[in-house]
Scaffold this active site. Sequence first.
Site, PDB file in Angstrom:
ATOM      1  N   TYR A  29       0.848  -1.202   0.000  1.00  0.00           N
ATOM      2  CA  TYR A  29       0.000   0.000   0.000  1.00  0.00           C
ATOM      3  C   TYR A  29       0.881   1.250   0.000  1.00  0.00           C
ATOM      4  O   TYR A  29       1.142   1.827   1.062  1.00  0.00           O
ATOM      5  CB  TYR A  29      -0.904   0.009   1.233  1.00  0.00           C
ATOM      6  CG  TYR A  29      -1.819  -1.191   1.350  1.00  0.00           C
ATOM      7  CD1 TYR A  29      -2.825  -1.418   0.415  1.00  0.00           C
ATOM      8  CD2 TYR A  29      -1.695  -2.080   2.404  1.00  0.00           C
ATOM      9  CE1 TYR A  29      -3.672  -2.510   0.532  1.00  0.00           C
ATOM     10  CE2 TYR A  29      -2.543  -3.174   2.533  1.00  0.00           C
ATOM     11  CZ  TYR A  29      -3.529  -3.389   1.589  1.00  0.00           C
ATOM     12  OH  TYR A  29      -4.358  -4.455   1.713  1.00  0.00           O
ATOM     13  N   TRP A  33      -3.760   6.336   2.653  1.00  0.00           N
ATOM     14  CA  TRP A  33      -5.136   5.832   2.776  1.00  0.00           C
ATOM     15  C   TRP A  33      -5.864   6.610   3.863  1.00  0.00           C
ATOM     16  O   TRP A  33      -5.260   6.931   4.896  1.00  0.00           O
ATOM     17  CB  TRP A  33      -5.131   4.349   3.137  1.00  0.00           C
ATOM     18  CG  TRP A  33      -5.314   3.423   1.980  1.00  0.00           C
ATOM     19  CD1 TRP A  33      -6.460   2.747   1.672  1.00  0.00           C
ATOM     20  CD2 TRP A  33      -4.356   3.040   0.973  1.00  0.00           C
ATOM     21  NE1 TRP A  33      -6.263   1.980   0.539  1.00  0.00           N
ATOM     22  CE2 TRP A  33      -4.998   2.140   0.096  1.00  0.00           C
ATOM     23  CE3 TRP A  33      -3.031   3.386   0.725  1.00  0.00           C
ATOM     24  CZ2 TRP A  33      -4.354   1.575  -1.009  1.00  0.00           C
ATOM     25  CZ3 TRP A  33      -2.381   2.832  -0.367  1.00  0.00           C
ATOM     26  CH2 TRP A  33      -3.037   1.938  -1.217  1.00  0.00           C
ATOM     27  N   ASN A  34      -7.145   6.837   3.647  1.00  0.00           N
ATOM     28  CA  ASN A  34      -7.927   7.706   4.513  1.00  0.00           C
ATOM     29  C   ASN A  34      -7.965   7.254   5.978  1.00  0.00           C
ATOM     30  O   ASN A  34      -7.422   7.932   6.860  1.00  0.00           O
ATOM     31  CB  ASN A  34      -9.338   7.799   3.898  1.00  0.00           C
ATOM     32  CG  ASN A  34     -10.270   8.732   4.609  1.00  0.00           C
ATOM     33  OD1 ASN A  34     -10.158   8.935   5.815  1.00  0.00           O
ATOM     34  ND2 ASN A  34     -11.215   9.303   3.883  1.00  0.00           N
ATOM     35  N   TRP A  35      -8.579   6.112   6.258  1.00  0.00           N
ATOM     36  CA  TRP A  35      -8.721   5.790   7.689  1.00  0.00           C
ATOM     37  C   TRP A  35      -7.413   5.273   8.284  1.00  0.00           C
ATOM     38  O   TRP A  35      -7.191   5.403   9.481  1.00  0.00           O
ATOM     39  CB  TRP A  35      -9.944   4.945   7.989  1.00  0.00           C
ATOM     40  CG  TRP A  35     -10.040   3.498   7.582  1.00  0.00           C
ATOM     41  CD1 TRP A  35      -9.511   2.902   6.490  1.00  0.00           C
ATOM     42  CD2 TRP A  35     -10.764   2.467   8.294  1.00  0.00           C
ATOM     43  NE1 TRP A  35      -9.871   1.572   6.453  1.00  0.00           N
ATOM     44  CE2 TRP A  35     -10.651   1.271   7.538  1.00  0.00           C
ATOM     45  CE3 TRP A  35     -11.528   2.438   9.465  1.00  0.00           C
ATOM     46  CZ2 TRP A  35     -11.245   0.069   7.925  1.00  0.00           C
ATOM     47  CZ3 TRP A  35     -12.123   1.238   9.850  1.00  0.00           C
ATOM     48  CH2 TRP A  35     -11.980   0.074   9.094  1.00  0.00           C
ATOM     49  N   ASP A  36      -6.527   4.736   7.449  1.00  0.00           N
ATOM     50  CA  ASP A  36      -5.200   4.372   7.969  1.00  0.00           C
ATOM     51  C   ASP A  36      -4.481   5.614   8.496  1.00  0.00           C
ATOM     52  O   ASP A  36      -3.804   5.581   9.522  1.00  0.00           O
ATOM     53  CB  ASP A  36      -4.329   3.757   6.859  1.00  0.00           C
ATOM     54  CG  ASP A  36      -4.899   2.452   6.324  1.00  0.00           C
ATOM     55  OD1 ASP A  36      -5.937   2.504   5.647  1.00  0.00           O
ATOM     56  OD2 ASP A  36      -4.307   1.392   6.566  1.00  0.00           O
ATOM     57  N   GLN A 101     -13.726   6.520   2.335  1.00  0.00           N
ATOM     58  CA  GLN A 101     -13.420   5.421   3.260  1.00  0.00           C
ATOM     59  C   GLN A 101     -13.953   5.809   4.632  1.00  0.00           C
ATOM     60  O   GLN A 101     -14.350   6.955   4.831  1.00  0.00           O
ATOM     61  CB  GLN A 101     -11.901   5.185   3.287  1.00  0.00           C
ATOM     62  CG  GLN A 101     -11.494   3.777   2.894  1.00  0.00           C
ATOM     63  CD  GLN A 101     -10.079   3.431   3.311  1.00  0.00           C
ATOM     64  OE1 GLN A 101      -9.314   4.287   3.723  1.00  0.00           O
ATOM     65  NE2 GLN A 101      -9.725   2.161   3.211  1.00  0.00           N
ATOM     66  N   ASP A 159     -13.023  -4.552   2.496  1.00  0.00           N
ATOM     67  CA  ASP A 159     -13.075  -4.841   1.071  1.00  0.00           C
ATOM     68  C   ASP A 159     -13.882  -6.074   0.663  1.00  0.00           C
ATOM     69  O   ASP A 159     -14.731  -6.004  -0.201  1.00  0.00           O
ATOM     70  CB  ASP A 159     -11.654  -4.992   0.518  1.00  0.00           C
ATOM     71  CG  ASP A 159     -10.789  -3.767   0.781  1.00  0.00           C
ATOM     72  OD1 ASP A 159     -11.150  -2.952   1.642  1.00  0.00           O
ATOM     73  OD2 ASP A 159      -9.750  -3.624   0.112  1.00  0.00           O
ATOM     74  N   ARG A 192      -6.167 -12.942   0.115  1.00  0.00           N
ATOM     75  CA  ARG A 192      -6.648 -11.753  -0.594  1.00  0.00           C
ATOM     76  C   ARG A 192      -7.996 -12.045  -1.255  1.00  0.00           C
ATOM     77  O   ARG A 192      -8.391 -13.193  -1.407  1.00  0.00           O
ATOM     78  CB  ARG A 192      -5.632 -11.347  -1.680  1.00  0.00           C
ATOM     79  CG  ARG A 192      -4.259 -10.976  -1.166  1.00  0.00           C
ATOM     80  CD  ARG A 192      -4.221  -9.652  -0.451  1.00  0.00           C
ATOM     81  NE  ARG A 192      -4.752  -8.553  -1.238  1.00  0.00           N
ATOM     82  CZ  ARG A 192      -4.843  -7.286  -0.804  1.00  0.00           C
ATOM     83  NH1 ARG A 192      -4.435  -6.979   0.401  1.00  0.00           N
ATOM     84  NH2 ARG A 192      -5.334  -6.346  -1.577  1.00  0.00           N
ATOM     85  N   TYR A 345      -8.754 -11.885   4.945  1.00  0.00           N
ATOM     86  CA  TYR A 345      -9.041 -10.454   4.935  1.00  0.00           C
ATOM     87  C   TYR A 345     -10.230 -10.069   5.829  1.00  0.00           C
ATOM     88  O   TYR A 345     -10.146 -10.218   7.031  1.00  0.00           O
ATOM     89  CB  TYR A 345      -9.273 -10.088   3.480  1.00  0.00           C
ATOM     90  CG  TYR A 345      -8.594  -8.837   2.997  1.00  0.00           C
ATOM     91  CD1 TYR A 345      -7.361  -8.448   3.440  1.00  0.00           C
ATOM     92  CD2 TYR A 345      -9.231  -8.037   2.054  1.00  0.00           C
ATOM     93  CE1 TYR A 345      -6.772  -7.295   2.965  1.00  0.00           C
ATOM     94  CE2 TYR A 345      -8.647  -6.897   1.564  1.00  0.00           C
ATOM     95  CZ  TYR A 345      -7.416  -6.525   2.026  1.00  0.00           C
ATOM     96  OH  TYR A 345      -6.852  -5.385   1.542  1.00  0.00           O
ATOM     97  N   GLU A 389      -0.896  -6.968   9.470  1.00  0.00           N
ATOM     98  CA  GLU A 389      -2.082  -6.272   8.958  1.00  0.00           C
ATOM     99  C   GLU A 389      -3.350  -6.786   9.644  1.00  0.00           C
ATOM    100  O   GLU A 389      -4.227  -6.017  10.013  1.00  0.00           O
ATOM    101  CB  GLU A 389      -2.164  -6.495   7.443  1.00  0.00           C
ATOM    102  CG  GLU A 389      -3.260  -5.706   6.756  1.00  0.00           C
ATOM    103  CD  GLU A 389      -3.242  -5.886   5.243  1.00  0.00           C
ATOM    104  OE1 GLU A 389      -2.480  -6.748   4.739  1.00  0.00           O
ATOM    105  OE2 GLU A 389      -3.996  -5.172   4.553  1.00  0.00           O
TER     106      GLU A 389
HETATM  107  C1  GLC Z   1      -7.171  -2.704   2.584  1.00  0.00           C
HETATM  108  C2  GLC Z   1      -8.185  -2.637   3.717  1.00  0.00           C
HETATM  109  C3  GLC Z   1      -8.543  -1.204   4.004  1.00  0.00           C
HETATM  110  C4  GLC Z   1      -7.274  -0.410   4.270  1.00  0.00           C
HETATM  111  C5  GLC Z   1      -6.242  -0.572   3.156  1.00  0.00           C
HETATM  112  C6  GLC Z   1      -4.902   0.015   3.529  1.00  0.00           C
HETATM  113  O1  GLC Z   1      -7.708  -2.260   1.387  1.00  0.00           O
HETATM  114  O2  GLC Z   1      -9.320  -3.387   3.432  1.00  0.00           O
HETATM  115  O3  GLC Z   1      -9.424  -1.101   5.087  1.00  0.00           O
HETATM  116  O4  GLC Z   1      -7.583   0.932   4.434  1.00  0.00           O
HETATM  117  O5  GLC Z   1      -6.040  -1.945   2.898  1.00  0.00           O
HETATM  118  O6  GLC Z   1      -4.422  -0.518   4.715  1.00  0.00           O
END
Ligand code: GLC
Length: 418
Positions: A29, A33-36, A101, A159, A192, A345, A389
């Site tokens: 990644y 990322w928004n909520w991360d 997100q 996801d 995945r 996941y 993760e």
């Molecule tokens: C995956 C997770 C998502 C998270 C992203 C980055 O897509 O499902 O919730 O924000 O990874 O960690």
Amino acid sequence: MTADLDARAEAIMRGNDRGGFTVPTARLYPFQWNWDSAFAALGFAAFDMGRAWRELETLVSGAWPNGMIPHIVFRRDDPDYFPGPDVWGCAVDPPSSGHSQPPVAASMAWRLLQADAGGAERARALLPGLAAYGRWWRERRATPEGLAVCTHPWESGRDNSPDWDGALAAVDGSGVAPFTRRDTGHVDPAMRPTQAEYERYIALVEHGRGVGWDHARITAAGPFRVADPGLTFMAVRADRDLAAMARALGAPAVAAEADARAESAAAAAAALWCGELGVYAARDLITGAWAPGASSVGFLSFWAGVGEPLRDAALLATYDRIAKSCAYGLPSYDPVAPEFDSRRYWRGPVWAPVNWLLAQGLAEAGHAARAQALRAATRALIERAGFCEYFDPHTGEGLGGGEFTWTAAVWLAWAREG
Ligand code: GLC
């Protein structure tokens, strides 16, 4: 051991810092990322408050003119990620994905301000962006009553949850342009989403691009529309926290608007109570079908401050049954559902950030013992397997990517005290 893990967690967060924004993990990644990022702010707050504010500032600076903070901000080129900016086709700068997100940024901003009296100026500067984001959720991504609508499984943050199986099966993925996945080159494909799921994910992206990312239109008439208790509860809480922050900063108009949104959405959430499952559950807005089982986000009513005595008694009974069925709670999906998969996941594994939200909500609602047990389970998973993760709820095995920002952040913010 705790001191070692503290140092390790800080090193992971520093290592994933790309200069003002933090990637969830290297390679798998590579963007913001928004909520991360919101969780990264929570983690940084444990050892570097200035850097915590900075994380929220860069996140909010990626907002669209209509207020949406996207799920990914592509802050730099990385050919090793699919789908990249050209697939999304969003005419915005910085380039980003086309949907959002889970909205937890305002909640983290309020936490930061409460811990940092000197942060008022930075909080005040964030307020317009966070208020616009709250408005976006309500005006462009909710039912008229206020239920948050998930228009792409990725928007939910969960996801491949079984919550999306029915609605996703109705999406035609056969005509998508040929593509090469990158995720399965980094992580075991068995952990995945499947290829068929992936084609439908891309079909939904192509649909959004085809309508010029007209969010209101996608919410009202798109091919995938599911009312999501997770998004709804997090949006309610984000508005409550936004209101509290606005009041503290002397912005009563912003507070009143956010309070009004929170109250009406909290009332609307009753429509997501599924008596049969004994939990708040996702509901397909096209077919009316309920989710096949209980997701861990169905218990975020406590985080949202949405309580109703009769429902809460049934909800806690469901919670206790699920928690007892695993060595490590809380699984992202109910193990009694046939769709449950302890390694794949969002179909069963435990996720540290969700545990943090759940435990915070449970504690606030007066369920201290359950909150404490969840914290202890999270701590045990990290001590056993490291900053992975996600984790297998039965064996405790660490899964997916390693050196994960939000797992490190949750350790620093909370789990280490388990
Ligand atoms: C995956 C997770 C998502 C998270 C992203 C980055 O897509 O499902 O919730 O924000 O990874 O960690």
